[in-house]
Design a protein around this motif. Structure first.
Motif, PDB file in Angstrom:
ATOM      1  N   ASP A   1       0.836  -1.203   0.000  1.00  0.00           N
ATOM      2  CA  ASP A   1       0.000   0.000   0.000  1.00  0.00           C
ATOM      3  C   ASP A   1       0.869   1.251   0.000  1.00  0.00           C
ATOM      4  O   ASP A   1       0.564   2.239  -0.695  1.00  0.00           O
ATOM      5  CB  ASP A   1      -0.922   0.004   1.221  1.00  0.00           C
ATOM      6  N   PHE A   2       1.968   1.223   0.769  1.00  0.00           N
ATOM      7  CA  PHE A   2       2.847   2.390   0.816  1.00  0.00           C
ATOM      8  C   PHE A   2       3.488   2.631  -0.547  1.00  0.00           C
ATOM      9  O   PHE A   2       3.528   3.773  -1.036  1.00  0.00           O
ATOM     10  CB  PHE A   2       3.927   2.194   1.877  1.00  0.00           C
ATOM     11  N   LEU A   3       3.985   1.570  -1.181  1.00  0.00           N
ATOM     12  CA  LEU A   3       4.611   1.727  -2.490  1.00  0.00           C
ATOM     13  C   LEU A   3       3.606   2.199  -3.532  1.00  0.00           C
ATOM     14  O   LEU A   3       3.931   3.004  -4.415  1.00  0.00           O
ATOM     15  CB  LEU A   3       5.250   0.410  -2.926  1.00  0.00           C
ATOM     16  N   THR A   4       2.382   1.729  -3.414  1.00  0.00           N
ATOM     17  CA  THR A   4       1.332   2.179  -4.334  1.00  0.00           C
ATOM     18  C   THR A   4       1.088   3.676  -4.179  1.00  0.00           C
ATOM     19  O   THR A   4       0.882   4.400  -5.166  1.00  0.00           O
ATOM     20  CB  THR A   4       0.030   1.407  -4.088  1.00  0.00           C
ATOM     21  N   SER A   5       1.135   4.135  -2.929  1.00  0.00           N
ATOM     22  CA  SER A   5       0.936   5.575  -2.687  1.00  0.00           C
ATOM     23  C   SER A   5       2.093   6.405  -3.232  1.00  0.00           C
ATOM     24  O   SER A   5       1.926   7.589  -3.538  1.00  0.00           O
ATOM     25  CB  SER A   5       0.765   5.833  -1.183  1.00  0.00           C
ATOM     26  N   CYS A   6       3.280   5.789  -3.340  1.00  0.00           N
ATOM     27  CA  CYS A   6       4.450   6.501  -3.869  1.00  0.00           C
ATOM     28  C   CYS A   6       4.489   6.488  -5.398  1.00  0.00           C
ATOM     29  O   CYS A   6       5.011   7.415  -6.025  1.00  0.00           O
ATOM     30  CB  CYS A   6       5.739   5.870  -3.345  1.00  0.00           C
ATOM     31  N   ALA A   7       3.972   5.420  -5.978  1.00  0.00           N
ATOM     32  CA  ALA A   7       4.067   5.239  -7.430  1.00  0.00           C
ATOM     33  C   ALA A   7       3.346   6.356  -8.181  1.00  0.00           C
ATOM     34  O   ALA A   7       2.369   6.924  -7.695  1.00  0.00           O
ATOM     35  CB  ALA A   7       3.498   3.882  -7.822  1.00  0.00           C
ATOM     36  N   GLU A   8       3.854   6.676  -9.371  1.00  0.00           N
ATOM     37  CA  GLU A   8       3.256   7.715 -10.201  1.00  0.00           C
ATOM     38  C   GLU A   8       2.776   7.113 -11.525  1.00  0.00           C
ATOM     39  O   GLU A   8       3.361   6.149 -12.033  1.00  0.00           O
ATOM     40  CB  GLU A   8       4.279   8.820 -10.472  1.00  0.00           C
TER      41      GLU A   8
END
Length: 743
Positions: free
Chosen positions: A485-492
């Motif tokens: 979830d954290f990486l998804t929030s970082c991804a663009e």
């Protein structure tokens, strides 16, 4: 020590005791039923510190002569003994580091200094737990953690025996108990608070009081100090407890402890309530029957829960017994003995040949070769072996370098440390057939590669995983879902994934891209990630787990005696001649009729007729340090463009070699020099295709390997490609005739 004494003479050399006698001497004491001999040195009271040290050294020398005169194995429990034993010649030195003694109250001033000397001298180091191992692991290259063992059968007596000790009747139940030294490691305020909060409970503390005053002990009607109890009687005392407690303070003295009490209490069938000692949390945090409290209020609450568990059925003991089965003294001894025997074998084997001569059995001037193979790396050597051993062909293998092995070549440097001349080569594969083939020529050492990235002085795992994210951002991501979830929030959102930059930003966002990828890629390739094909970044995954292995292949290992040794075994065949320090342009003139297998740059073979294919090169600065270790892992990457090198490799991690010194290489990427990496850009691939068309029209030459096919391959992939090429070459043309290879 009793287990070691079955095959060895074991003398347990105790601390000295003063005597009124005019000369120092030894007392010998036998342990009943044991082959271990206790030796107690007696030294005159009037001796100075230096006289005592000299006397103890002489007494040890006398003991060695009395026991046969052979070089002894020294096993140190404390560095203080090293002060008088350091000058004595030994066969082996073991340092069994049970605690961080320098952190204890009243520790001798020289203890730390002596420990540094002892660790440098030691052939093998054991630590009394994992936290201590982590604190010491950089100090030695042959160090192993051993959490506390337990005499399970001895303590298991308490499970089914009612207390028979007379004074047990004077202490009311429910009863909470602790056994061990009562010193600065105990949180006495916690004991007092627990007794005050639950006056109906009895708290029994068994053991001597050391280094603190009797006046420091909390006093209450329900706190009982029993004093020292013989080891043989401990199960009887534990049988009277309802719950065992470990009220340790969190201070320097307890920072690295791995309490023996935990498995002893569980073996006795008693639930355990502990403060959050790191090794207790690590090993027992998930075990039913072990309760870990963060503060006083929680400690008291968990004691209530532990009492309820004790009064229930015994099903909770199943968990306890499973973990106890892993920490028996027999298992501890077997593992320790294995490490000691291995250390002994390393010391007794002949000194390794530092000036290892290059392999060059014949000069290759005899002619009549069926195949000319150019390049003695993986591709060329595998094909030479298969053509000679399986195909029955005469092979001339040549290389411009003075050695076989290509970029995987390793050698012993001036200090006798095995290093990789051209940077780290770590073997990994999922292909059983490839591993089986190479296993014909080498034994293996299991090795899982780990890489850390230096981010502003903090070392974080690469590839990015949950530990990386927690360490970089101060997070507490506890599972894969939270990390994802954290990486998804970082991804663009990136409309078209074309370049390596696109791949990374779409997966983890710009901050992680700038932190780990941008600078490193610019140094490594001399190009911005936006100028590189997306395949470059695709080689480095991002994980949501805490798996910190660089590779996840099912087979990960290193050649036991090095890559060069493996190549020499591979090429040891009467049908193979080897020509080193050779210029292909000259060699080809003498062997025009032989089928050529070319593993060098394909554009070089065709004399750069369409122009030179771009490659990235590397330079290495090799250094040796007078230390056992300088890095926690084999490779540390440096993403910052302010640091000129891309990574530092410490080779003893890879090879498993034990040596007082360590050798490393600093790696610098550059545009000039030997070709290492084909640069993956569309225009470069288009240029290669032109050379590939020439190759297809050249029936007497076969191109193999990273440089011959202008493609980045791992070592196992090169081996696989070479084996597949051999299968295709089982029938091929030489000149005007046709030769059939026998399978």
């Amino acid at each position: 020590m009793e287990r070691f004494a079955i095959q060895r003479q074991v003398f347990f050399f105790e601390e000295s005791i003063g005597t009124d006698h005019y000369a120092p001497y030894l007392e010998f004491h036998a342990f009943k039923g044991s082959a271990v001999k206790c030796v107690r040195p007696r030294v005159p009271h009037a001796f100075s510190q230096s006289e005592t040290r000299d006397a103890l050294e002489e007494l040890v020398v006398q003991l060695i002569h009395l026991s046969g005169g052979r070089k002894p194995n020294f096993w140190f429990y404390t560095p203080m003994m090293y002060e008088f034993a350091s000058a004595i010649d030994t066969e082996l030195v073991v340092y069994d580091c049970m605690d961080e003694l320098a952190n204890f109250l009243g520790a001798p001033a020289r203890l730390h200094e002596l420990e540094v000397e002892l660790i440098r001298r030691a052939d093998v180091v054991f630590t009394g737990g994992y936290s201590l191992f982590e604190a010491k692991r950089l100090l030695h290259d042959n160090i192993h953690p051993f959490p506390s063992g337990v005499d399970i059968e001895h303590f298991r007596i308490a499970r089914n025996r009612p207390s028979t000790t007379l004074n047990r009747k004077t202490i009311n139940r429910p009863k909470l108990g602790y056994c061990g030294v009562i010193d600065e490691r105990l949180d006495l305020a916690l004991v007092a608070a627990t007794a005050a909060a639950r006056p109906q409970w009895s708290i029994e503390l068994i053991g001597p009081v050391a280094k603190i005053s009797q006046s420091d002990l909390p006093r209450a009607p329900n706190i009982h100090y029993t004093g020292k109890v013989p080891y043989a009687e401990l199960p009887d005392y534990l049988a009277a407890w309802d719950v065992a407690i470990m009220p340790f303070a969190l201070n320097d003295a307890t920072r690295f402890i791995s309490p023996t009490k935990t498995p002893e209490y569980l073996a006795a069938g008693r639930p355990v309530v502990s403060t959050p000692i790191r090794d207790v949390v690590r090993h027992y945090g998930g075990v039913k029957g072990v309760f870990i409290a963060g503060d006083t209020e929680e400690f008291i609450k968990l004691c209530d829960e532990a009492l309820s568990l004790k009064n229930s059925d015994d099903s909770w003991l199943v968990d306890a017994d499973e973990i106890l089965a892993t920490c028996t003294w027999d298992e501890t001894f077997n593992q320790m003995n294995g490490h000691i025997n291995a250390a002994m074998a390393r010391k007794t084997q002949s000194v390794q040949d530092v000036s290892h001569p290059p392999l060059c059995r014949r000069k290759g001037s005899g002619g009549g070769y069926d195949c000319l193979i150019v390049g003695a790396g993986f591709a060329g050597s595998v094909l030479a072996e298969r053509l000679a051993a399986d195909g029955g062909k005469r092979v001339l293998l040549c290389d411009r370098r003075p050695h076989v092995g290509g970029n995987a070549y390793d050698f012993y440097d001036r200090s006798g440390i095995l290093v990789h001349k051209y940077g780290p080569h770590i073997f990994h594969t999922n292909n059983d057939a490839i591993f089986s083939y190479l296993s014909r020529f080498t034994a293996w050492r299991a090795y899982e590669h780990r890489v850390l990235a230096d981010v502003a002085g903090t070392l974080l795992p690469i590839p990015i995983n949950r530990t990386t994210l927690n360490g970089l951002y101060g997070l507490d991501l506890r599972n894969d879902v939270q990390a994802a979830d954290f990486l998804t929030s970082c991804a663009e959102n990136v409309e078209a994934i074309i370049s390596s930059k696109d791949v990374v930003i779409a997966a983890v966002g710009r901050d992680l891209y700038h932190t780990f990828f941008e600078g490193y890629t610019r140094k490594q390739w001399g190009l911005d990630p936006s100028e590189l094909d997306k395949s470059v970044a695709a080689r480095i995954p991002t994980r949501t787990s805490t798996d910190d292995r660089y590779f996840q292949d099912s087979i990960q290992a290193m050649p036991l005696h090095g890559y060069t040794h493996m190549f020499e075994n591979m090429l040891d065949h009467d049908n193979i001649d080897i020509l080193l320090d050779a210029d292909f342009s000259e060699v080809r003139k003498e062997h025009v009729s032989a089928h050529t297998i070319f593993t060098g740059p394909i554009d070089e073979y065709y004399q750069h007729i369409f122009g030179a294919l771009p490659y990235r090169s590397l330079q290495f600065k090799h250094e040796t340090y007078d230390r056992r270790r300088i890095q926690p892992v084999g490779v540390v990457n440096y993403p910052s463009e302010q640091i000129p090198y891309t990574r530092i490799t410490e080779y003893k991690h890879l090879t498993g070699q034990v040596h007082p010194k360590t050798s490393v290489s600093y790696e610098f990427a550059c545009s000039e020099g030997d070709p290492y990496y084909p640069i993956p850009r569309p225009e470069n691939q288009a240029l290669f295709k032109r050379y590939e068309q020439l190759a297809k029209a050249s029936p007497n030459v076969t191109f193999v390997g990273r440089l011959g096919t202008y493609k980045y391959y791992n070592m196992d992939q090169v081996v696989g490609q070479a084996l597949a090429t051999y299968r295709r070459l089982k029938t091929f043309s030489i000149g005007e005739g046709r030769v059939v290879l026998r399978s």
